[in-house]
Design an enzyme around this catalytic site. Structure first.
Site, PDB file in Angstrom:
ATOM      1  N   LYS A   1      65.789  59.025  76.697  1.00 25.83           N
ATOM      2  CA  LYS A   1      66.386  59.873  77.735  1.00 25.83           C
ATOM      3  C   LYS A   1      67.463  59.108  78.507  1.00 25.83           C
ATOM      4  CE  LYS A   1      61.866  62.050  77.912  1.00 25.83           C
ATOM      5  NZ  LYS A   1      60.495  61.949  78.520  1.00 25.83           N
TER       6      LYS A   1
ATOM      7  N   LYS B   1      54.041  46.676  79.580  1.00 24.18           N
ATOM      8  CA  LYS B   1      55.392  47.209  79.832  1.00 24.18           C
ATOM      9  C   LYS B   1      56.213  46.215  80.665  1.00 24.18           C
ATOM     10  CE  LYS B   1      53.633  51.990  79.619  1.00 24.18           C
ATOM     11  NZ  LYS B   1      54.455  52.716  78.624  1.00 24.18           N
TER      12      LYS B   1
ATOM     13  N   LYS C   1      58.418  54.228  84.388  1.00 22.43           N
ATOM     14  CA  LYS C   1      57.359  54.472  83.401  1.00 22.43           C
ATOM     15  C   LYS C   1      56.030  54.109  84.049  1.00 22.43           C
ATOM     16  CE  LYS C   1      59.523  51.624  80.700  1.00 22.43           C
ATOM     17  NZ  LYS C   1      59.642  51.416  79.235  1.00 22.43           N
ATOM     18  N   ARG C   2      54.924  54.435  83.400  1.00 22.12           N
ATOM     19  CA  ARG C   2      53.616  54.059  83.941  1.00 22.12           C
ATOM     20  C   ARG C   2      53.540  52.541  84.063  1.00 22.12           C
ATOM     21  NH1 ARG C   2      49.250  57.897  84.454  1.00 22.12           N
ATOM     22  NH2 ARG C   2      48.063  56.041  84.966  1.00 22.12           N
TER      23      ARG C   2
ATOM     24  N   HIS D   1      49.037  57.215  69.107  1.00 23.80           N
ATOM     25  CA  HIS D   1      50.079  56.898  70.099  1.00 23.80           C
ATOM     26  C   HIS D   1      49.914  55.509  70.709  1.00 23.80           C
ATOM     27  CE1 HIS D   1      51.692  61.070  70.503  1.00 23.80           C
ATOM     28  NE2 HIS D   1      50.476  61.384  70.142  1.00 23.80           N
TER      29      HIS D   1
ATOM     30  N   THR E   1      59.708  56.983  75.130  1.00 22.99           N
ATOM     31  CA  THR E   1      60.584  58.160  75.074  1.00 22.99           C
ATOM     32  C   THR E   1      61.571  58.128  76.235  1.00 22.99           C
ATOM     33  OG1 THR E   1      58.751  59.324  76.135  1.00 22.99           O
ATOM     34  CG2 THR E   1      59.073  59.725  73.787  1.00 22.99           C
TER      35      THR E   1
HETATM   36  C1  LIG Z   1      41.610  57.426  76.904  1.00 25.11           C
HETATM   37  C2  LIG Z   1      42.663  57.120  77.876  1.00 25.11           C
HETATM   38  C3  LIG Z   1      44.035  57.279  77.266  1.00 25.11           C
HETATM   39  C4  LIG Z   1      44.908  58.235  77.772  1.00 25.11           C
HETATM   40  C5  LIG Z   1      46.182  58.359  77.225  1.00 25.11           C
HETATM   41  C6  LIG Z   1      46.537  57.547  76.183  1.00 25.11           C
HETATM   42  C7  LIG Z   1      47.901  57.759  75.589  1.00 25.11           C
HETATM   43  C8  LIG Z   1      47.899  57.583  74.119  1.00 25.11           C
HETATM   44  C9  LIG Z   1      48.833  56.806  76.181  1.00 25.11           C
HETATM   45  C10 LIG Z   1      50.255  57.213  75.922  1.00 25.11           C
HETATM   46  O1  LIG Z   1      50.774  58.041  76.613  1.00 25.11           O
HETATM   47  N1  LIG Z   1      50.865  56.552  74.931  1.00 25.11           N
HETATM   48  C11 LIG Z   1      52.298  56.663  74.828  1.00 25.11           C
HETATM   49  O2  LIG Z   1      52.623  57.737  73.962  1.00 25.11           O
HETATM   50  C12 LIG Z   1      54.027  57.948  73.889  1.00 25.11           C
HETATM   51  C13 LIG Z   1      54.280  59.194  73.044  1.00 25.11           C
HETATM   52  O3  LIG Z   1      54.047  58.930  71.719  1.00 25.11           O
HETATM   53  C14 LIG Z   1      54.739  56.716  73.332  1.00 25.11           C
HETATM   54  O4  LIG Z   1      56.126  56.946  73.365  1.00 25.11           O
HETATM   55  C15 LIG Z   1      54.391  55.480  74.161  1.00 25.11           C
HETATM   56  O5  LIG Z   1      54.928  54.330  73.559  1.00 25.11           O
HETATM   57  C16 LIG Z   1      52.876  55.349  74.278  1.00 25.11           C
HETATM   58  O6  LIG Z   1      52.522  54.294  75.168  1.00 25.11           O
HETATM   59  C17 LIG Z   1      45.689  56.594  75.656  1.00 25.11           C
HETATM   60  C18 LIG Z   1      44.408  56.460  76.223  1.00 25.11           C
END
Ligand SMILES: CCc1ccc([C@H](C)CC(=O)N[C@@H]2O[C@H](CO)[C@@H](O)[C@H](O)[C@H]2O)cc1
Length: 821
Positions: free
Chosen positions: A665, A559, A553-554, A362, A661
């Site tokens: 929406k 971003k 978004k975060r 992701h 995503t």
């Molecule tokens: C280890 C800490 C950590 C926690 C969460 C993450 C996630 C992968 C971050 C995340 O939410 N990524 C997002 O995933 C979405 C679903 O696929 C994508 O639509 C977003 O572009 C992506 O940033 C990475 C690292």
């Protein structure tokens, strides 16, 4: 039967009676004494009864058939509030709304009462939730496996413009949507050492002697599909000490010692790590990951045995999806369970393991790729480290055969990063241990194959496929935008809700004046609703006729929330230069949390609030610009925001947002997108038509090129007058009561690094925004583009995504569930 009918009847009278029954017999209250929470709980239990009927029939069917099942392993599930979604999927929303009204209650208010389970950070967690909804709606036997954090993502408060984190006590009022299953508790081991011995058949065996044992207790939440009898299960694990009280220590007067074990163990599922896209490498995080993975795999082996299926068929029964690397330890844990606990030989164990797992990546951000220091890893999971060395050995043997005499490649691909204190690379483990690897948007998968996972693509090209993300139209259209959904259904019927491609049929009404008026009226209604929310929560008056320009978004520098801030300051400067300038009135709305330790992201939140304080009060602006920061952005608030947006900000640096995503929406709710060719924006633009998408900025190739050939952001500052003025305005302390130090870190970073190319994209962004303003003035044109956007977003249903996974990766068939009991 009548008792059963009272607990499963769907007509408004039966529902009302059941509701009052639950108020009395479950909440122990009568109207005169009941609180809103009592009414919410009584309604929740009434709805739950209707879920349970389908839940039990589903479980019975799967058990009988021994159905092949998808197990979705995720450290995060951002489910959002359950009540409204379950009413929609049961098809009783209107009956209940009417029933409650007849009892003098407002269903909206009762929904407000529900604490949302914030068991996720952002995109990854919400995607998991959308996928569970689609799996059930498509009648696919599936289980979501994760952690039942006692405290989810923090509640965000804003104090003097700064983000302040508050503990998310989501369970304090109880959770009617879950059922504890202590009968299916399992034990997991931690720490300690390993021993090796020869068993009495002369086989070389290993055992793990832990120095801590923790109990995992499953809590199940029913996941009902839309207009189907299928109700799958979300199984979340809570950690507890095997013995909650050690009398021996107590009797020896060591009271703390007596509950020490209990405290330590319970910490494991205590709180969600609030980092989104950067790995901290904390031991507790690895413990959390191993905890839910081991609990889940042991649980699946129990289910297999319960259906008299041999362990050798584990991979035939279960298809496990690893939601990023967070559950990647699964590969080793299944090997350990098969070899150490079930005396399977390596080859057979590896075949089963490899065919069981599939891995979804992701993120491309290097800081998000998890790698664990060998020291930490080995002390917590000594047996797993041994197995990883063995897996690595055998893997590198394979690499050497395919790419002889390529030491560099061996070092790059090894599961062990030999540099520094040495690390275990979880993405490499996931790639080697899985039969399928996918990215979450076409561009992202391409970049994975060309860059981050290039070596693995060259080693296993057959494993790689793309699975573009999707979102559930049930929560993000039918529930959160009922007026628009009813309008659409009035034109094309309601089968679009389960087959989103049918939205395309709306194109025939794109020039129908009556339809256009209705479409605009509903958008206006949602904007007015949000304006009221902003008035009540931010005490800011916004004009619903202004262009609602939203970025939710975060917070993360890639971003580029600070790029839309530069646009706001640019418009403000234009007004200050000439207050009579003609400007399209705009309301800029921001929402999103920053990881607590992410300084720059928090500074950007502060800057947004500081700019808002000035712009919103400046008489020269005459209310033509408003800046609003909506605090505590979560699924509940998102459901208010998407229907009210005119413009959706998807402005990440090309090559950085894996998919996005929120972009889907917003467009499904008729917002137009201003965006870069990044993530799923590329595919959205392909579907809606380039003439219905506001595109700007560098492409991924151009970004690569600029980065490779030395990018000097300062050059843009010196050559673009509006950019210079905007930056100087911020740097001067104008938005911070003259304190020029406050935002210096941000300004300096942009002038000296600007690793996300804000300055390089500034001119094209501003020009694009001017175009947006011009088009917005032509409401017929804008409405036409808005209708076409929604009509052409059928591809981005999570149902389509799940159908792709089922066809290409999980090889699983739907199972029809009858309501027999
Ligand atoms: C280890 C800490 C950590 C926690 C969460 C993450 C996630 C992968 C971050 C995340 O939410 N990524 C997002 O995933 C979405 C679903 O696929 C994508 O639509 C977003 O572009 C992506 O940033 C990475 C690292």
């Amino acid at each position: 039967r009548c008792e059963l009918s009272n607990r499963t009847g769907m007509d408004s009278e039966t529902l009302k009676r059941a509701f009052l029954n639950n108020l009395f017999y479950v909440q122990g209250k009568f109207p005169a004494l009941a609180t809103t929470n009592d009414y919410y709980m009584a309604l929740a239990y009434t709805v739950r009864d209707r879920l349970l009927q389908r839940w039990i029939n589903t479980a019975a069917t799967y058990t009988e058939l021994g159905s092949r099942t998808v197990a979705y392993f995720s450290a995060e599930f951002l489910m959002g509030p359950h009540l409204g979604n379950n009413l929609i999927n049961l098809g009783i929303y209107d009956q209940v709304e009417q029933g409650m009204a007849e009892l003098g209650l407002s269903l909206d208010e009762l929904q407000e009462e529900e604490e949302e389970p914030g068991l996720g950070n952002g995109g990854l967690g919400r995607l998991a939730a959308c996928y569970l909804d689609s799996l059930a709606t498509l009648d696919i036997p599936s289980l979501g496996y994760g952690i039942r954090y006692e405290f989810g993502i923090f509640d965000q408060d804003i104090r003097d413009g700064w983000q302040v984190e508050r503990t998310d006590k989501w369970l304090s009022a109880g959770n009617p949507w879950e059922i504890a299953r202590p009968e299916w508790s399992v034990e997991i081991k931690l720490g300690g050492h390993t021993e090796h011995y020869t068993d009495d058949h002369g086989n070389y065996r290993s055992r793990w002697v832990p120095d801590q044992v923790v109990k995992g207790i499953p809590y199940d939440t029913p996941i009902l599909g839309y207009q189907t009898n299928t109700a799958n299960t979300l199984r979340l694990w809570t950690a507890e000490a095997p013995e909650s009280f050690d009398f021996r220590s107590f009797n020896s007067g060591d009271y703390l010692g007596a509950v020490y074990e209990k405290m330590i163990s319970e910490n494991i599922s205590k709180v969600l790590y609030p980092n989104d896209d950067s790995s901290q490498g904390k031991q507790l995080r690895l413990t959390q990951q191993f905890f839910f993975v081991s609990c889940s795999l042991q649980d699946m082996i129990r289910i297999l045995h319960g259906q008299n299926l041999p362990l050798e068929n584990f991979h035939k029964k279960f298809a496990v999806q690893l939601n990023d690397t967070h559950p990647a330890i699964s590969v080793v844990e299944l090997m350990r369970l098969l070899i150490d606990h079930h005396q399977m030989d390596w080859e057979q164990a590896w075949t089963i393991t490899h065919q069981t797992f599939a891995y979804t990546n992701h993120t491309l951000l290097p800081e998000a790729l998890e790698r664990w220091p060998i020291e930490l890893f080995g002390s917590l999971l000594p047996r797993h480290l041994e197995l990883i060395y063995e897996i690595n050995q055998r893997f590198l043997d394979e690499v050497r055969i395919k790419f002889p005499d390529d030491e560099e490649r061996m070092i790059r691909m090894s599961l062990i990063d030999e540099s520094g204190e040495r690390y275990v690379r979880m993405a490499h483990l996931a790639c080697v241990g899985s039969h399928a690897i996918n990215g979450v948007a076409a561009l992202h998968t391409e970049l994975l194959q060309k860059d981050v996972l290039r070596d693995f693509y060259e080693m296993y090209p057959h494993k790689f496929t793309n699975k573009t993300n999707g979102v559930t139209p049930r929560r993000f259209m039918v529930l959160s935008n009922s007026q628009l959904s009813k309008l659409i259904t009035s034109k094309i019927g309601d089968s679009w809700i389960k087959n989103l491609k049918e939205l395309q049929q709306l194109e025939q009404f794109v020039d129908d004046a009556g339809f256009q008026v209705e479409w605009r009226r509903i958008k206006q209604h949602s904007k007015t609703e949000l304006a009221t929310y902003i008035q009540n929560n931010n005490n800011i008056t916004v004009d619903p006729d202004s262009l609602f320009d939203i970025q939710a978004k975060r917070f993360h520098e890639y971003k580029r929330q600070h790029l839309s801030l530069l646009h706001i300051v640019t418009l403000y400067n234009r007004i200050k230069a000439n207050p009579d300038i003609e400007i399209t009135p705009r309301t800029f709305i921001f929402g999103g949390k920053a990881a607590p330790g992410y300084f720059m992201a928090k500074l950007i939140i502060k800057l947004i609030n500081s700019v808002g304080n000035v712009v919103n009060r400046d008489p020269d602006v005459r209310g033509r610009l408003k800046v609003v920061f909506l605090k505590d952005y979560n699924v509940k608030l998102a459901q208010r925001i998407y229907p009210a947006a005119d413009l959706s900000e998807q402005i990440s640096t090309a090559g950085k947002e894996a998919s996005g995503t929120g972009n889907m929406k917003f467009a499904l709710n008729g917002a137009l997108t201003i965006g870069t060719l990044d993530g799923a924006n590329v595919e959205i633009r392909e579907e809606v038509g380039e003439e219905n998408f506001f595109l700007f900025g560098l492409t991924t190739e151009e970004v690569y090129h600029k980065r490779a050939h030395g990018y000097r952001s300062r050059d843009y500052y010196h050559t673009n007058a509006e950019l210079k003025l905007a930056i100087d305005r911020i740097a001067s302390g104008f938005f911070s009561q003259g304190d020029a130090e406050l935002f210096r870190p941000l300004v300096d970073d942009l002038l000296n690094q600007d690793q996300y190319f804000l300055f390089a994209d500034y001119a094209s962004y501003i020009a694009c925004q001017d175009q947006v303003a011009a088009v917005y003035k032509d409401q017929t044109k804008w409405t036409r583009m808005s209708i076409l956007n929604a009509a052409r977003m059928g591809k981005f249903s999570s149902d389509r995504s799940i159908e792709d996974y089922c066809r290409d990766i999980w090889k699983v068939e739907p199972v029809n569930v009858e309501l027999r009991q």
